[in-house]
Design a protein around this motif. Structure first.
Motif: not given
Length: 315
Positions: A41, A44-45, A67-68, A70-73, A76, A298
């Motif tokens: 994560v 990615r950020r 889901g987390v 995929k939301k973070e891009g 998967t 987060d």
């Protein structure tokens, strides 16, 4: 091309009662966790393309974690879902400095049950590989990730390694240390904490850091909390000071540091100790931002946040 992160994906239940241990805590907040996921994560950020190799179970927590990601891009494609397995749960309490204390609940855990035959990927599709943490210390996931690592090294792809020691989960310390020494001698980046170093060598930091076998052009980072980090490169060592901030939760700080180092390594492979010091300073800044927030995933900052933070310290 993507950075491939490998290893455990789990749930952190983080105590809301700062300064109280797990037996005293009453309220917990659910967060996506696992050291390799935190790294993914964070990368990615920071603007990197990221893929993840790991295993999830068939329970509701695994659905949440997918889901987390995929939301973070995060890609998967290489996540294996095994309905017979369950998500590992970690309960976390923090002391006054934000340092976490973990208790894990593992019942047929998905994260350590990835088998070699379940991995279908080509190292040439990726720019970098990150390995480490608990899933590299337990079979069958240990053998799986070591095989992947060897495949990446064989085609000349850079690899980073963070042992992320969880002493209460390691059954055979000598075996773990043997693995650590062998992996460290092969990869391009070795990152560990001063606590990890003490567990592995059971000696003082200055003596221990010289005993880590690394390649001639590999980089070593040892994080030391509020003292910053120690870097070692081509026979030289430096201490890179930390940024003084008010700590809230140290969960994920080391992982954000690792991601920052990988990000800078991909920008420019270091040639001098000064290059490595700059990498360490950037990574210290990322970790300083993370420790002011709650929860590993987060808390990970964007590249803009990091650059703004660094600018504020340069005025």
């Amino acid at each position: 091309m993507s950075v491939l992160c490998t290893g455990e994906i789990l749930i952190d239940f983080i105590s809301e009662d700062k300064g109280r241990n797990l037996s005293q805590s009453e309220l917990f907040r659910k967060k996506a966790g696992g050291s390799p996921l935190n790294v993914a994560v964070a990368l990615r950020r920071l603007g990197r393309n990221v893929s993840f190799l790991g295993k999830l179970g068939g329970d509701q927590f695994s659905s949440f974690l997918l889901g987390v990601m995929k939301k973070e891009g995060i890609d998967t494609t290489h996540i294996v879902v095994d309905p017979s397995c369950k998500t590992t749960l970690a309960f976390v309490a923090r002391d006054e400095q934000g340092n976490p204390d973990f208790v894990f609940f593992r019942e047929n855990p998905a994260d350590t049950n990835l088998k070699p035959e379940e991995v279908k990927l080509d190292p040439e599709d990726f720019s970098f590989l990150h390995v480490g943490s608990y899933s590299l210390a337990v079979e069958p996931s240990r053998s799986t990730y070591l095989k992947v690592m060897e495949e990446f090294l064989r085609v000349g792809k850079p690899v980073s390694y963070d042992p992320n020691v969880r002493a209460n989960l390691i059954k055979d310390r000598n075996f773990f240390v043997k693995d650590f020494l062998e992996i460290s001698s092969k990869v391009d980046i070795v990152k560990l904490s001063d606590d990890d170093l003490e567990y592995i060598f059971q000696e003082d930091l200055e003596t221990s850091v010289e005993k880590i076998p690394i390649k001639s052009d590999a980089v070593l980072f040892v994080t030391m909390g509020k003292r910053g980090c120690l870097v070692r490169f081509k026979g030289e060592k430096r201490v890179v000071p930390s940024f003084r901030v008010k700590p809230v939760d140290a969960t994920g700080c080391g992982d954000s540091f690792t991601a920052a180092v990988i990000h800078k390594y991909l920008e420019k492979k270091p040639e001098t100790i000064e290059d490595v010091v700059k990498m360490g300073r950037f990574a210290n800044a990322v970790a300083a931002i993370v420790i002011t927030k709650i929860g590993g995933v987060d808390a990970m900052p964007t590249l803009d946040e990091v650059e703004t933070f660094l600018s504020s310290w340069e005025r």
